[in-house]
Design an enzyme around this catalytic site. Structure first.
Site, PDB file in Angstrom:
ATOM      1  N   LYS A 217       0.808  -1.248   0.143  1.00 20.58           N
ATOM      2  CA  LYS A 217       0.023   0.088  -0.090  1.00 20.58           C
ATOM      3  C   LYS A 217       0.996   1.295   0.033  1.00 20.58           C
ATOM      4  O   LYS A 217       0.758   2.265  -0.787  1.00 20.58           O
ATOM      5  CB  LYS A 217      -0.851  -0.097   1.210  1.00 20.58           C
ATOM      6  CG  LYS A 217      -1.883   1.075   1.389  1.00 20.58           C
ATOM      7  CD  LYS A 217      -2.681   0.931   2.532  1.00 20.58           C
ATOM      8  CE  LYS A 217      -3.453   2.402   2.814  1.00 20.58           C
ATOM      9  NZ  LYS A 217      -4.292   2.343   3.999  1.00 20.58           N
ATOM     10  N   GLU A 223      10.444  -4.604   4.403  1.00 16.24           N
ATOM     11  CA  GLU A 223      10.673  -5.989   4.063  1.00 16.24           C
ATOM     12  C   GLU A 223      10.251  -6.141   2.550  1.00 16.24           C
ATOM     13  O   GLU A 223      11.042  -7.087   1.740  1.00 16.24           O
ATOM     14  CB  GLU A 223       9.726  -6.991   4.804  1.00 16.24           C
ATOM     15  CG  GLU A 223      10.001  -7.045   6.326  1.00 16.24           C
ATOM     16  CD  GLU A 223       9.311  -6.086   7.099  1.00 16.24           C
ATOM     17  OE1 GLU A 223       9.138  -5.000   6.455  1.00 16.24           O
ATOM     18  OE2 GLU A 223       9.222  -6.273   8.219  1.00 16.24           O
ATOM     19  N   GLY A 278      -4.652  -1.988   4.992  1.00 17.70           N
ATOM     20  CA  GLY A 278      -4.016  -3.049   4.599  1.00 17.70           C
ATOM     21  C   GLY A 278      -4.775  -4.391   4.809  1.00 17.70           C
ATOM     22  O   GLY A 278      -5.039  -5.387   3.954  1.00 17.70           O
ATOM     23  N   ARG A 279      -5.065  -4.452   6.029  1.00 23.52           N
ATOM     24  CA  ARG A 279      -5.935  -5.698   6.355  1.00 23.52           C
ATOM     25  C   ARG A 279      -7.316  -5.760   5.776  1.00 23.52           C
ATOM     26  O   ARG A 279      -7.799  -6.989   6.231  1.00 23.52           O
ATOM     27  CB  ARG A 279      -5.741  -6.105   7.959  1.00 23.52           C
ATOM     28  CG  ARG A 279      -6.253  -4.957   8.690  1.00 23.52           C
ATOM     29  CD  ARG A 279      -6.042  -4.807  10.331  1.00 23.52           C
ATOM     30  NE  ARG A 279      -6.605  -3.737  10.907  1.00 23.52           N
ATOM     31  CZ  ARG A 279      -5.969  -2.512  11.088  1.00 23.52           C
ATOM     32  NH1 ARG A 279      -4.774  -2.379  10.476  1.00 23.52           N
ATOM     33  NH2 ARG A 279      -6.261  -1.547  11.787  1.00 23.52           N
ATOM     34  N   GLU A 364      -4.579  -6.618  14.806  1.00 23.13           N
ATOM     35  CA  GLU A 364      -4.083  -5.334  14.231  1.00 23.13           C
ATOM     36  C   GLU A 364      -5.294  -4.242  14.576  1.00 23.13           C
ATOM     37  O   GLU A 364      -5.162  -3.226  14.885  1.00 23.13           O
ATOM     38  CB  GLU A 364      -3.503  -5.304  13.248  1.00 23.13           C
ATOM     39  CG  GLU A 364      -2.697  -4.233  12.845  1.00 23.13           C
ATOM     40  CD  GLU A 364      -1.951  -4.323  11.515  1.00 23.13           C
ATOM     41  OE1 GLU A 364      -2.394  -4.491  10.407  1.00 23.13           O
ATOM     42  OE2 GLU A 364      -0.634  -4.394  11.446  1.00 23.13           O
ATOM     43  N   HIS A 395      -5.648 -33.393  17.160  1.00 23.15           N
ATOM     44  CA  HIS A 395      -4.168 -34.447  17.729  1.00 23.15           C
ATOM     45  C   HIS A 395      -3.199 -33.512  18.218  1.00 23.15           C
ATOM     46  O   HIS A 395      -2.122 -34.138  18.497  1.00 23.15           O
ATOM     47  CB  HIS A 395      -4.136 -35.250  16.607  1.00 23.15           C
ATOM     48  CG  HIS A 395      -4.892 -36.135  16.263  1.00 23.15           C
ATOM     49  ND1 HIS A 395      -5.351 -37.394  16.673  1.00 23.15           N
ATOM     50  CD2 HIS A 395      -6.204 -35.758  15.239  1.00 23.15           C
ATOM     51  CE1 HIS A 395      -6.432 -37.893  16.155  1.00 23.15           C
ATOM     52  NE2 HIS A 395      -6.923 -36.972  15.232  1.00 23.15           N
ATOM     53  N   LYS A 515       9.612  -0.929  14.279  1.00 23.97           N
ATOM     54  CA  LYS A 515      10.038  -0.592  12.821  1.00 23.97           C
ATOM     55  C   LYS A 515      11.353   0.508  13.122  1.00 23.97           C
ATOM     56  O   LYS A 515      12.245   0.269  12.596  1.00 23.97           O
ATOM     57  CB  LYS A 515       9.010   0.046  11.859  1.00 23.97           C
ATOM     58  CG  LYS A 515       8.168  -0.922  11.537  1.00 23.97           C
ATOM     59  CD  LYS A 515       7.258  -0.149  10.615  1.00 23.97           C
ATOM     60  CE  LYS A 515       5.964  -0.828  10.071  1.00 23.97           C
ATOM     61  NZ  LYS A 515       4.857  -0.142   9.281  1.00 23.97           N
TER      62      LYS A 515
HETATM   63  O1  LIG Z   1       1.070  -2.654   2.052  1.00 23.56           O
HETATM   64  P1  LIG Z   1       2.209  -2.101   2.927  1.00 23.56           P
HETATM   65  O2  LIG Z   1       2.074  -0.567   2.897  1.00 23.56           O
HETATM   66  O3  LIG Z   1       3.523  -2.745   2.492  1.00 23.56           O
HETATM   67  O4  LIG Z   1       2.025  -2.685   4.644  1.00 23.56           O
HETATM   68  C1  LIG Z   1       2.241  -3.947   4.867  1.00 23.56           C
HETATM   69  C2  LIG Z   1       1.686  -3.897   6.241  1.00 23.56           C
HETATM   70  O5  LIG Z   1       2.701  -3.385   7.132  1.00 23.56           O
HETATM   71  C3  LIG Z   1       2.292  -2.228   8.208  1.00 23.56           C
HETATM   72  O6  LIG Z   1       3.419  -2.476   8.979  1.00 23.56           O
HETATM   73  C4  LIG Z   1       1.174  -2.669   9.009  1.00 23.56           C
HETATM   74  O7  LIG Z   1       1.113  -3.216  10.166  1.00 23.56           O
HETATM   75  C5  LIG Z   1       0.169  -3.551   8.065  1.00 23.56           C
HETATM   76  O8  LIG Z   1      -1.229  -3.252   8.395  1.00 23.56           O
HETATM   77  C6  LIG Z   1       0.285  -3.386   6.543  1.00 23.56           C
HETATM   78  O9  LIG Z   1      -0.559  -4.350   6.143  1.00 23.56           O
END
Ligand SMILES: O=P(O)(O)OC[C@H]1O[C@H](O)[C@H](O)[C@@H](O)[C@@H]1O
Length: 552
Positions: A217, A223, A278-279, A364, A395, A515
């Site tokens: 987003k 990462e 994002g979620r 989240e 199990h 972060k």
């Molecule tokens: O889609 P992006 O901007 O790369 O974000 C990826 C993810 O990282 C963030 O740290 C948030 O905690 C998430 O809500 C998000 O989905």
């Protein structure tokens, strides 16, 4: 954007001082928490009565420890907390994500053409459909081989690079809908900054036949950018031409400048908007890998499933509203019965990643310690979500569910028809689902254990106290439509809980500190003799790492 939003005329009222909360407390401490045996004995029709159906999903909540009086009190609490107004505000595109001054308008992602949903006076539905149309054209080209790689070869593997909402939704949806996936295309998902993730995902791939979808987003996520750079280097090492990037990389983002700066032509970018969290984004362009896998028509069926649940959530009275019922039952279990977790137990191998997906969605969203007006919450918020597909969990950790000392409400999820028609093994799977809910609820008394001839010393070990609450969600089949409805059901039940707790379910400030510290620490790891200014534990760990990591 600088907008403020007043959620509730009496938002200042502390939750626990509300008469409705007090009434629930008295109810829980008094006659409210009756045993499931008693509740079922008192009402022979309870199993049919405490059930509701919408958007193709059947919810049985009769095995929750609630009576009609409990449900009424919970609805009164919802009314007092202004749930109706909050639902209306969400659907109206108001900036309900108050700390970020934004709407949370994932419902617009699945609104049919012609519906009007405005953000700041602009109807966003045509924008949503314009992106879906572009996605469909691209997905079709990849699926039928018209989109070729730099050397003219067909794409055989699609690799989605993303993390959090840019990974969990696509991965979960791909796994869930794998039955519908085009067989001559493979899909991989790279998320972790651990280089092993990229390495193992690409080890056996041919760069000339691989397409990367870089999903982010913000297009600033460490990462994802690290993995996208690794992918670019991997691709160019084989194809030896910068121009190859245009055939092997597309991006999904809200940040066109970031995408351009990375070297992906914005013409190969699929956009979405800041009002999509994002979620909450698996049904936006973030779902491009899903669309390539199952095809545009089935992707639209999934959107229709989401939408059917949206309409139900918006319009159905609270006493038969599935997301409202699930949300309120969660409040009851968490805040009045003291359950800290929820076990999500899909009896469907294809839903293997569903618990992980729900972890981000629920935790989240509702893992918050202050209310919208910045005051410390007085009660526990977001319960911990966890789980594994049945029957495997049986199990493993079900021992604790049945005989442990903690109360773990369970969500069982199952399908009436197998995707492989006539496969009798499906009955075995579903028999296990039904048996587990029954065993948890009703247990086995000492008397029953003795009657089986059990030695007296073993009787206590073989007793099942029962009275462990669960809900069961059934759909006819695992289809794109039912998956969409299921995800929307959880999205909205999370929303309901956030409204009761008066928290912002749409921000995620809690991910920032780690972060920020990682950035400083990374710089220190790169320096020869850093001046470490952390606490003594962190300093010692960094020194230990530096001594042992080898020459690199
Ligand atoms: O889609 P992006 O901007 O790369 O974000 C990826 C993810 O990282 C963030 O740290 C948030 O905690 C998430 O809500 C998000 O989905």
């Amino acid at each position: 954007m600088d907008r403020t939003f007043q959620h509730d005329t009496n938002a200042g009222t502390a939750l626990t001082r509300r008469p409705q909360w007090q009434a629930l407390l008295r109810h829980a401490q008094g006659t409210g928490d009756r045993s499931l045996r008693e509740l079922f004995a008192a009402d022979p029709h309870r199993g049919e009565r405490l059930a509701a159906e919408a958007a193709g999903l059947y919810l049985d909540y009769s095995k929750q420890r609630v009576g009609d009086d409990t449900l009424r009190l919970l609805r009164e609490l919802a009314d007092a907390c202004g749930l109706r107004a909050r639902i209306d505000a969400m659907f109206a595109g108001e900036p309900i994500n108050a700390t970020e001054g934004r709407a949370a308008l994932h419902v617009a992602l699945r609104a049919p053409p012609g519906e009007r949903i405005e953000v700041d006076g602009h109807d966003v539905v045509p924008d949503v459909h314009a992106v879906l149309t572009r996605m469909a054209a691209f997905a079709d080209q990849v699926r039928d081989g018209r989109w070729v790689g730099h050397t003219g070869q067909r794409i055989r593997t699609v690799v989605n690079i993303g993390i959090g909402g840019s990974d969990l939704g696509p991965t979960m949806a791909y796994e869930a809908l794998r039955h519908y996936s085009q067989r001559d295309l493979a899909f991989r998902f790279v998320s972790n900054v651990d280089p092993a993730d990229f390495l193992e995902a690409t080890r056996d791939l041919d760069p000339a036949q691989t397409l990367f979808i870089v999903c982010s987003k913000t297009f600033t996520t460490q990462e994802t950018l690290a993995n996208a750079h690794a992918a670019r280097a991997w691709c160019l090492a084989a194809l030896h031409d910068e121009a190859a990037v245009a055939r092997h990389f597309v991006a999904v983002s809200t940040n066109a400048d970031g995408v351009r700066a990375f070297g992906i032509d914005p013409g190969n970018m699929f956009g979405f908007w800041d009002w999509v969290g994002g979620r909450y984004s698996m049904d936006s362009a973030i779902g491009l890998s899903t669309m390539i896998a199952i095809g545009p028509a089935r992707f639209r069926e999934m959107l229709a499933g989401f939408h059917a649940m949206d309409v139900h959530f918006r319009d159905a009275p609270f006493d038969r509203n599935l997301p409202v019922l699930m949300g309120l039952l969660g409040i009851w279990n968490n805040n009045f019965l003291g359950a800290a977790t929820v076990a999500v137990l899909p009896y469907a191998q294809y839903l293997g990643r569903f618990p992980a997906y729900l972890q981000q969605l629920a935790m989240e969203s509702n893992g918050k310690h202050v209310t919208l007006d910045g005051r410390r919450v007085e009660v526990h918020t977001g319960p911990i979500h966890w789980g594994e597909p049945g029957t495997n969990g049986q199990h493993s950790f079900y021992q604790l569910l049945h005989q442990g000392t903690r109360l773990v409400p369970c969500d069982f999820i199952g399908f009436c028809q197998p995707l492989d028609p006539g496969n009798a093994q499906h009955d075995l799977l579903m028999a296990n689902l039904f048996a587990q809910g029954e065993a948890l609820a009703f247990g086995k008394s000492a008397q029953q254990v003795r009657a089986e001839g059990t030695a007296e010393a073993l009787v206590p070990h073989r007793v099942f106290e029962g009275n462990r609450p669960s809900s069961t969600i059934l759909a006819d089949r695992l289809t794109p439509h039912s998956l969409g409805a299921l995800v929307a059901l959880y999205e909205h039940s999370v929303f309901v809980q956030g409204a009761i707790w008066n928290i912002d379910s749409f921000d995620q400030w809690g991910v920032e500190l780690g972060k920020q510290l990682a950035k400083t620490t990374e710089a220190e790891l790169a320096t020869a003799a850093p001046q470490l200014q952390h606490d003594s534990s962190t300093n010692a760990l960094i020194r230990h790492y530096r001594e042992r990591r080898g020459p690199g």
